[in-house]
Design a protein around this motif. Structure first.
Motif, PDB file in Angstrom:
ATOM      1  N   GLY A  16      10.446 -44.290-150.641  1.00 54.22           N
ATOM      2  CA  GLY A  16      10.187 -43.656-151.881  1.00 54.22           C
ATOM      3  C   GLY A  16      10.672 -42.204-151.973  1.00 54.22           C
ATOM      4  N   VAL A  17      11.693 -41.849-150.998  1.00 59.48           N
ATOM      5  CA  VAL A  17      12.129 -40.719-150.929  1.00 59.48           C
ATOM      6  C   VAL A  17      13.697 -40.441-151.429  1.00 59.48           C
ATOM      7  CG1 VAL A  17      10.166 -39.916-149.427  1.00 59.48           C
ATOM      8  CG2 VAL A  17      12.460 -40.715-148.443  1.00 59.48           C
ATOM      9  N   GLY A  18      14.154 -41.627-151.889  1.00 58.64           N
ATOM     10  CA  GLY A  18      15.710 -41.457-151.898  1.00 58.64           C
ATOM     11  C   GLY A  18      16.639 -41.911-150.615  1.00 58.64           C
ATOM     12  N   PHE A  19      15.833 -42.471-149.845  1.00 63.00           N
ATOM     13  CA  PHE A  19      16.488 -42.731-148.566  1.00 63.00           C
ATOM     14  C   PHE A  19      17.725 -43.757-148.450  1.00 63.00           C
ATOM     15  CE2 PHE A  19      17.205 -44.761-144.470  1.00 63.00           C
ATOM     16  CZ  PHE A  19      17.441 -43.551-143.539  1.00 63.00           C
ATOM     17  N   ARG A  20      17.249 -44.805-149.295  1.00 61.13           N
ATOM     18  CA  ARG A  20      18.384 -45.899-149.458  1.00 61.13           C
ATOM     19  C   ARG A  20      19.464 -45.406-150.070  1.00 61.13           C
ATOM     20  NH1 ARG A  20      15.292 -50.687-152.163  1.00 61.13           N
ATOM     21  NH2 ARG A  20      14.127 -48.753-153.011  1.00 61.13           N
ATOM     22  N   TRP A  21      19.056 -44.483-151.382  1.00 58.89           N
ATOM     23  CA  TRP A  21      20.204 -44.283-152.052  1.00 58.89           C
ATOM     24  C   TRP A  21      21.092 -43.574-151.412  1.00 58.89           C
ATOM     25  CZ3 TRP A  21      21.932 -39.311-153.081  1.00 58.89           C
ATOM     26  CH2 TRP A  21      22.833 -39.315-154.317  1.00 58.89           C
ATOM     27  N   TRP A  22      20.487 -42.499-150.780  1.00 59.51           N
ATOM     28  CA  TRP A  22      21.326 -41.487-149.589  1.00 59.51           C
ATOM     29  C   TRP A  22      22.301 -42.205-148.802  1.00 59.51           C
ATOM     30  CZ3 TRP A  22      21.481 -40.749-144.495  1.00 59.51           C
ATOM     31  CH2 TRP A  22      22.280 -39.505-144.210  1.00 59.51           C
ATOM     32  N   THR A  23      21.524 -43.253-148.124  1.00 58.30           N
ATOM     33  CA  THR A  23      22.382 -44.086-147.105  1.00 58.30           C
ATOM     34  C   THR A  23      23.421 -45.023-147.882  1.00 58.30           C
ATOM     35  OG1 THR A  23      20.323 -44.386-145.972  1.00 58.30           O
ATOM     36  CG2 THR A  23      22.038 -46.170-145.483  1.00 58.30           C
ATOM     37  N   ARG A  24      23.204 -45.261-148.825  1.00 63.49           N
ATOM     38  CA  ARG A  24      24.256 -46.102-149.748  1.00 63.49           C
ATOM     39  C   ARG A  24      25.435 -45.220-150.059  1.00 63.49           C
ATOM     40  NH1 ARG A  24      25.767 -46.215-155.100  1.00 63.49           N
ATOM     41  NH2 ARG A  24      26.560 -48.401-155.790  1.00 63.49           N
ATOM     42  N   ALA A  36      20.830 -51.402-147.749  1.00 60.72           N
ATOM     43  CA  ALA A  36      19.605 -50.744-147.044  1.00 60.72           C
ATOM     44  C   ALA A  36      18.395 -51.452-147.773  1.00 60.72           C
ATOM     45  CB  ALA A  36      19.964 -49.121-147.296  1.00 60.72           C
ATOM     46  N   THR A  37      17.501 -51.891-146.970  1.00 60.25           N
ATOM     47  CA  THR A  37      16.575 -52.536-147.535  1.00 60.25           C
ATOM     48  C   THR A  37      15.130 -51.858-147.087  1.00 60.25           C
ATOM     49  OG1 THR A  37      17.867 -54.590-147.319  1.00 60.25           O
ATOM     50  CG2 THR A  37      15.558 -54.894-147.604  1.00 60.25           C
ATOM     51  N   ASN A  38      14.112 -51.853-147.869  1.00 63.30           N
ATOM     52  CA  ASN A  38      12.750 -51.651-147.602  1.00 63.30           C
ATOM     53  C   ASN A  38      11.871 -52.543-146.753  1.00 63.30           C
ATOM     54  OD1 ASN A  38      12.680 -48.884-148.476  1.00 63.30           O
ATOM     55  ND2 ASN A  38      11.802 -49.329-150.330  1.00 63.30           N
ATOM     56  N   SER A  39      11.372 -52.526-145.730  1.00 68.27           N
ATOM     57  CA  SER A  39      10.416 -53.493-145.229  1.00 68.27           C
ATOM     58  C   SER A  39       9.166 -53.122-145.398  1.00 68.27           C
ATOM     59  CB  SER A  39      10.815 -53.553-143.662  1.00 68.27           C
ATOM     60  OG  SER A  39      10.456 -52.456-143.080  1.00 68.27           O
ATOM     61  N   ALA A  40       8.297 -54.445-145.377  1.00 74.30           N
ATOM     62  CA  ALA A  40       6.837 -54.217-145.759  1.00 74.30           C
ATOM     63  C   ALA A  40       6.126 -53.076-144.920  1.00 74.30           C
ATOM     64  CB  ALA A  40       6.105 -55.455-145.626  1.00 74.30           C
ATOM     65  N   GLU A  60      25.131 -41.753-136.760  1.00 71.40           N
ATOM     66  CA  GLU A  60      25.013 -40.211-136.511  1.00 71.40           C
ATOM     67  C   GLU A  60      24.271 -39.629-137.667  1.00 71.40           C
ATOM     68  OE1 GLU A  60      28.591 -38.366-135.772  1.00 71.40           O
ATOM     69  OE2 GLU A  60      28.941 -39.380-133.863  1.00 71.40           O
ATOM     70  N   LEU A  61      24.705 -39.801-138.893  1.00 68.61           N
ATOM     71  CA  LEU A  61      24.096 -39.468-140.156  1.00 68.61           C
ATOM     72  C   LEU A  61      22.663 -39.644-139.903  1.00 68.61           C
ATOM     73  CD1 LEU A  61      27.282 -39.818-142.435  1.00 68.61           C
ATOM     74  CD2 LEU A  61      26.283 -37.705-141.790  1.00 68.61           C
ATOM     75  N   LEU A  62      22.377 -41.075-139.896  1.00 61.29           N
ATOM     76  CA  LEU A  62      20.802 -41.306-140.027  1.00 61.29           C
ATOM     77  C   LEU A  62      19.995 -40.557-138.941  1.00 61.29           C
ATOM     78  CD1 LEU A  62      21.611 -45.163-140.128  1.00 61.29           C
ATOM     79  CD2 LEU A  62      20.922 -43.931-142.078  1.00 61.29           C
ATOM     80  N   ARG A  63      20.546 -40.431-138.221  1.00 60.82           N
ATOM     81  CA  ARG A  63      19.747 -39.563-136.859  1.00 60.82           C
ATOM     82  C   ARG A  63      19.827 -37.948-137.071  1.00 60.82           C
ATOM     83  NH1 ARG A  63      21.720 -43.622-132.263  1.00 60.82           N
ATOM     84  NH2 ARG A  63      19.683 -44.983-132.231  1.00 60.82           N
ATOM     85  N   GLY A  64      20.716 -37.608-137.917  1.00 58.66           N
ATOM     86  CA  GLY A  64      21.211 -36.201-138.031  1.00 58.66           C
ATOM     87  C   GLY A  64      20.096 -35.311-138.618  1.00 58.66           C
ATOM     88  N   GLY A  65      19.094 -35.550-139.278  1.00 57.94           N
ATOM     89  CA  GLY A  65      18.023 -34.647-139.742  1.00 57.94           C
ATOM     90  C   GLY A  65      18.267 -34.131-141.202  1.00 57.94           C
ATOM     91  N   ASP A  66      19.309 -34.549-141.919  1.00 58.35           N
ATOM     92  CA  ASP A  66      19.697 -34.333-143.143  1.00 58.35           C
ATOM     93  C   ASP A  66      19.658 -35.230-144.155  1.00 58.35           C
ATOM     94  OD1 ASP A  66      20.425 -31.554-142.529  1.00 58.35           O
ATOM     95  OD2 ASP A  66      22.480 -32.370-142.163  1.00 58.35           O
ATOM     96  N   THR A  67      18.589 -36.320-143.680  1.00 62.91           N
ATOM     97  CA  THR A  67      18.404 -37.373-144.762  1.00 62.91           C
ATOM     98  C   THR A  67      17.205 -37.063-145.488  1.00 62.91           C
ATOM     99  OG1 THR A  67      16.797 -38.300-143.123  1.00 62.91           O
ATOM    100  CG2 THR A  67      18.945 -38.976-142.850  1.00 62.91           C
ATOM    101  N   PRO A  68      17.003 -37.667-146.610  1.00 61.83           N
ATOM    102  CA  PRO A  68      15.560 -37.533-147.354  1.00 61.83           C
ATOM    103  C   PRO A  68      14.344 -38.246-146.594  1.00 61.83           C
ATOM    104  CG  PRO A  68      17.228 -38.839-148.744  1.00 61.83           C
ATOM    105  CD  PRO A  68      17.735 -38.658-147.382  1.00 61.83           C
ATOM    106  N   GLY A  69      13.382 -37.741-146.720  1.00 64.42           N
ATOM    107  CA  GLY A  69      12.367 -38.199-146.050  1.00 64.42           C
ATOM    108  C   GLY A  69      12.331 -37.500-144.559  1.00 64.42           C
TER     109      GLY A  69
END
Length: 91
Positions: A16-24, A36-40, A60-69
């Motif tokens: 709900g923070v744009g994370f999947r869009w950012w990852t895409r 990128a898929t939300n899980s329950a 690296e980007l997923l762990r980098g601290g600049d992600t949404p959320g």
């Protein structure tokens, strides 16, 4: 350049923070295919296939601290690519 499959479970406040869009967006910039898929349970599952170097950069980007959320943990595994993926989609 060797091909690889990255499976990453992303923990934290990532729905709900744009994370999947950012990852895409990052995955497409890196030439990766997958989803990128939300899980329950609140995690996001990231599957990415392509060049090993590009998949490593995505991790690296997923762990980098600049992600949404807020990402608190990323648990990854590596495998041979399975194919059958086209583009990078949000699910």
């Amino acid at each position: 350049m060797s091909e690889i499959r990255l499976t990453a479970w992303v923990h934290g406040s990532v729905q709900g923070v744009g994370f999947r869009w950012w990852t895409r967006s990052r995955a497409l910039e890196l030439g990766l295919v997958g989803h990128a898929t939300n899980s329950a349970d609140g995690r996001v599952l990231v599957i990415a296939e392509g060049a090993r170097e590009s998949a490593g950069r995505l991790l690296e980007l997923l762990r980098g601290g600049d992600t949404p959320g807020v990402v608190t943990l990323v648990v990854e595994s590596w495998d041979r690519p399975r194919g059958g993926l086209s583009g990078f989609v949000e699910r």
